[in-house]
Motif scaffolding. Sequence first.
Motif, PDB file in Angstrom:
ATOM      1  N   THR A  45       5.323   4.033  -4.640  1.00  0.00           N
ATOM      2  CA  THR A  45       6.135   5.060  -3.979  1.00  0.00           C
ATOM      3  C   THR A  45       5.710   6.478  -4.343  1.00  0.00           C
ATOM      4  OG1 THR A  45       7.774   4.924  -5.754  1.00  0.00           O
ATOM      5  CG2 THR A  45       8.143   3.552  -3.806  1.00  0.00           C
ATOM      6  N   ASP A  46       4.926   6.632  -5.401  1.00  0.00           N
ATOM      7  CA  ASP A  46       4.499   7.974  -5.833  1.00  0.00           C
ATOM      8  C   ASP A  46       3.312   8.507  -5.033  1.00  0.00           C
ATOM      9  OD1 ASP A  46       6.465   7.887  -7.731  1.00  0.00           O
ATOM     10  OD2 ASP A  46       5.143   7.277  -9.357  1.00  0.00           O
ATOM     11  N   PHE A  47       2.707   7.670  -4.223  1.00  0.00           N
ATOM     12  CA  PHE A  47       1.579   8.118  -3.410  1.00  0.00           C
ATOM     13  C   PHE A  47       2.091   9.068  -2.321  1.00  0.00           C
ATOM     14  CE2 PHE A  47      -1.669   4.435  -3.998  1.00  0.00           C
ATOM     15  CZ  PHE A  47      -1.483   4.473  -5.364  1.00  0.00           C
ATOM     16  N   PRO A  48       1.251   9.998  -1.856  1.00  0.00           N
ATOM     17  CA  PRO A  48       1.664  10.869  -0.748  1.00  0.00           C
ATOM     18  C   PRO A  48       2.103  10.063   0.482  1.00  0.00           C
ATOM     19  CG  PRO A  48      -0.357  11.679  -1.723  1.00  0.00           C
ATOM     20  CD  PRO A  48      -0.059  10.337  -2.361  1.00  0.00           C
ATOM     21  N   ARG A  49       1.438   8.954   0.725  1.00  0.00           N
ATOM     22  CA  ARG A  49       1.838   7.995   1.769  1.00  0.00           C
ATOM     23  C   ARG A  49       2.080   6.676   1.039  1.00  0.00           C
ATOM     24  NH1 ARG A  49      -2.343   7.583   6.253  1.00  0.00           N
ATOM     25  NH2 ARG A  49      -0.626   6.584   7.330  1.00  0.00           N
ATOM     26  N   PRO A  50       3.347   6.363   0.718  1.00  0.00           N
ATOM     27  CA  PRO A  50       3.646   5.178  -0.093  1.00  0.00           C
ATOM     28  C   PRO A  50       2.982   3.909   0.450  1.00  0.00           C
ATOM     29  CG  PRO A  50       5.607   6.503   0.158  1.00  0.00           C
ATOM     30  CD  PRO A  50       4.567   7.091   1.069  1.00  0.00           C
ATOM     31  N   PHE A  51       2.305   3.228  -0.444  1.00  0.00           N
ATOM     32  CA  PHE A  51       1.473   2.069  -0.142  1.00  0.00           C
ATOM     33  C   PHE A  51       2.102   0.829  -0.750  1.00  0.00           C
ATOM     34  CE2 PHE A  51      -1.832  -0.690  -2.001  1.00  0.00           C
ATOM     35  CZ  PHE A  51      -2.528  -1.061  -0.868  1.00  0.00           C
ATOM     36  N   PHE A  52       1.955  -0.319  -0.073  1.00  0.00           N
ATOM     37  CA  PHE A  52       2.434  -1.573  -0.660  1.00  0.00           C
ATOM     38  C   PHE A  52       1.387  -2.670  -0.475  1.00  0.00           C
ATOM     39  CE2 PHE A  52       4.073  -1.464   3.689  1.00  0.00           C
ATOM     40  CZ  PHE A  52       3.729  -2.715   4.180  1.00  0.00           C
ATOM     41  N   ARG A  53       1.482  -3.651  -1.387  1.00  0.00           N
ATOM     42  CA  ARG A  53       0.590  -4.813  -1.350  1.00  0.00           C
ATOM     43  C   ARG A  53       1.388  -6.013  -1.824  1.00  0.00           C
ATOM     44  NH1 ARG A  53      -4.288  -3.429  -4.471  1.00  0.00           N
ATOM     45  NH2 ARG A  53      -2.818  -3.223  -6.182  1.00  0.00           N
ATOM     46  N   VAL A  54       1.171  -7.145  -1.149  1.00  0.00           N
ATOM     47  CA  VAL A  54       1.816  -8.399  -1.544  1.00  0.00           C
ATOM     48  C   VAL A  54       0.726  -9.445  -1.716  1.00  0.00           C
ATOM     49  CG1 VAL A  54       3.401 -10.237  -0.873  1.00  0.00           C
ATOM     50  CG2 VAL A  54       3.936  -7.876  -0.283  1.00  0.00           C
ATOM     51  N   ARG A  55       0.772 -10.130  -2.846  1.00  0.00           N
ATOM     52  CA  ARG A  55      -0.128 -11.257  -3.101  1.00  0.00           C
ATOM     53  C   ARG A  55       0.711 -12.513  -3.171  1.00  0.00           C
ATOM     54  NH1 ARG A  55      -2.948  -7.668  -7.410  1.00  0.00           N
ATOM     55  NH2 ARG A  55      -4.587  -6.749  -6.135  1.00  0.00           N
ATOM     56  N   SER A  56       0.323 -13.509  -2.382  1.00  0.00           N
ATOM     57  CA  SER A  56       1.115 -14.737  -2.328  1.00  0.00           C
ATOM     58  C   SER A  56       0.447 -15.851  -3.118  1.00  0.00           C
ATOM     59  CB  SER A  56       1.285 -15.193  -0.881  1.00  0.00           C
ATOM     60  OG  SER A  56       0.107 -15.818  -0.444  1.00  0.00           O
ATOM     61  N   GLU A  57       1.226 -16.858  -3.429  1.00  0.00           N
ATOM     62  CA  GLU A  57       0.707 -18.031  -4.128  1.00  0.00           C
ATOM     63  C   GLU A  57      -0.211 -18.849  -3.235  1.00  0.00           C
ATOM     64  OE1 GLU A  57       3.781 -20.370  -5.879  1.00  0.00           O
ATOM     65  OE2 GLU A  57       4.592 -18.688  -7.014  1.00  0.00           O
ATOM     66  N   THR A  58      -0.052 -18.738  -1.923  1.00  0.00           N
ATOM     67  CA  THR A  58      -0.882 -19.507  -0.993  1.00  0.00           C
ATOM     68  C   THR A  58      -2.216 -18.833  -0.705  1.00  0.00           C
ATOM     69  OG1 THR A  58       0.292 -18.525   0.882  1.00  0.00           O
ATOM     70  CG2 THR A  58       1.054 -20.677   0.114  1.00  0.00           C
ATOM     71  N   GLY A  59      -2.460 -17.662  -1.295  1.00  0.00           N
ATOM     72  CA  GLY A  59      -3.780 -17.045  -1.209  1.00  0.00           C
ATOM     73  C   GLY A  59      -3.939 -15.882  -0.257  1.00  0.00           C
ATOM     74  N   PHE A  60      -2.910 -15.564   0.534  1.00  0.00           N
ATOM     75  CA  PHE A  60      -3.071 -14.415   1.409  1.00  0.00           C
ATOM     76  C   PHE A  60      -2.625 -13.146   0.697  1.00  0.00           C
ATOM     77  CE2 PHE A  60       1.311 -15.603   2.539  1.00  0.00           C
ATOM     78  CZ  PHE A  60       1.945 -14.377   2.554  1.00  0.00           C
ATOM     79  N   GLU A  61      -3.106 -12.032   1.197  1.00  0.00           N
ATOM     80  CA  GLU A  61      -2.725 -10.726   0.677  1.00  0.00           C
ATOM     81  C   GLU A  61      -2.463  -9.811   1.862  1.00  0.00           C
ATOM     82  OE1 GLU A  61      -4.836  -8.988  -2.754  1.00  0.00           O
ATOM     83  OE2 GLU A  61      -5.201  -7.279  -1.442  1.00  0.00           O
ATOM     84  N   ILE A  62      -1.357  -9.073   1.811  1.00  0.00           N
ATOM     85  CA  ILE A  62      -1.066  -8.114   2.871  1.00  0.00           C
ATOM     86  C   ILE A  62      -0.930  -6.723   2.264  1.00  0.00           C
ATOM     87  CG2 ILE A  62      -0.014  -9.772   4.438  1.00  0.00           C
ATOM     88  CD1 ILE A  62       2.706  -8.903   3.543  1.00  0.00           C
ATOM     89  N   LYS A  63      -1.325  -5.733   3.049  1.00  0.00           N
ATOM     90  CA  LYS A  63      -1.246  -4.340   2.624  1.00  0.00           C
ATOM     91  C   LYS A  63      -0.694  -3.515   3.773  1.00  0.00           C
ATOM     92  CE  LYS A  63      -5.397  -4.679  -0.232  1.00  0.00           C
ATOM     93  NZ  LYS A  63      -6.750  -4.141  -0.462  1.00  0.00           N
ATOM     94  N   GLY A  64      -0.025  -2.441   3.422  1.00  0.00           N
ATOM     95  CA  GLY A  64       0.487  -1.552   4.448  1.00  0.00           C
ATOM     96  C   GLY A  64       0.932  -0.231   3.851  1.00  0.00           C
ATOM     97  N   ILE A  65       1.406   0.642   4.723  1.00  0.00           N
ATOM     98  CA  ILE A  65       1.849   1.973   4.328  1.00  0.00           C
ATOM     99  C   ILE A  65       3.243   2.204   4.904  1.00  0.00           C
ATOM    100  CG2 ILE A  65       1.390   4.453   4.585  1.00  0.00           C
ATOM    101  CD1 ILE A  65      -1.598   3.717   4.765  1.00  0.00           C
ATOM    102  N   GLU A  66       4.132   2.693   4.051  1.00  0.00           N
ATOM    103  CA  GLU A  66       5.477   3.018   4.511  1.00  0.00           C
ATOM    104  C   GLU A  66       5.389   4.035   5.651  1.00  0.00           C
ATOM    105  OE1 GLU A  66       9.298   5.400   2.798  1.00  0.00           O
ATOM    106  OE2 GLU A  66       8.257   4.095   1.381  1.00  0.00           O
ATOM    107  N   GLY A  67       6.156   3.785   6.706  1.00  0.00           N
ATOM    108  CA  GLY A  67       6.151   4.688   7.852  1.00  0.00           C
ATOM    109  C   GLY A  67       5.146   4.325   8.924  1.00  0.00           C
ATOM    110  N   GLU A  68       4.288   3.353   8.659  1.00  0.00           N
ATOM    111  CA  GLU A  68       3.304   2.888   9.638  1.00  0.00           C
ATOM    112  C   GLU A  68       3.774   1.561  10.230  1.00  0.00           C
ATOM    113  OE1 GLU A  68       0.696   4.502  10.720  1.00  0.00           O
ATOM    114  OE2 GLU A  68       0.790   6.149   9.282  1.00  0.00           O
ATOM    115  N   ALA A  69       3.162   1.165  11.343  1.00  0.00           N
ATOM    116  CA  ALA A  69       3.574  -0.059  12.047  1.00  0.00           C
ATOM    117  C   ALA A  69       2.421  -1.053  12.119  1.00  0.00           C
ATOM    118  CB  ALA A  69       4.083   0.286  13.442  1.00  0.00           C
ATOM    119  N   TYR A  70       1.873  -1.393  10.970  1.00  0.00           N
ATOM    120  CA  TYR A  70       0.811  -2.392  10.922  1.00  0.00           C
ATOM    121  C   TYR A  70       0.781  -3.063   9.553  1.00  0.00           C
ATOM    122  CZ  TYR A  70      -2.058   0.725   8.077  1.00  0.00           C
ATOM    123  OH  TYR A  70      -2.522   1.518   7.059  1.00  0.00           O
TER     124      TYR A  70
END
Length: 95
Positions: A45-70
């Motif tokens: 949340t401290d980034f100028p454009r807050p960034f998130f990442r999720v790592r799952s147990e099944t091996g996928f990883e997702i990334k995105g930016i708060e305020g974006e639609a992807y």
Amino acid sequence: MKRTTIEIVDQCTDGSAIVIWHLDTIWTTIRIERLKELGILEYFTDFPRPFFRVRSETGFEIKGIEGEAYLRIFLPQSNRQEIDLQLIEFLNSVD
């Protein structure tokens, strides 16, 4: 949230892939916090454009930016259809 389009960024030789899912709704703090249901959430949340990442147990990883639609998604070679269905089901449950 609904997936509107899919963009294939990279098809790796090992069968994994990197794709971008364009969504009909932007990521808000509340929606991002719900991602904990999928795996380990890192939310910067401290980034100028807050960034998130999720790592799952099944091996996928997702990334995105708060305020974006992807979502940028790394899909491993195995379980790709199951992961796809899991992510679609999750997005359908997020309002």
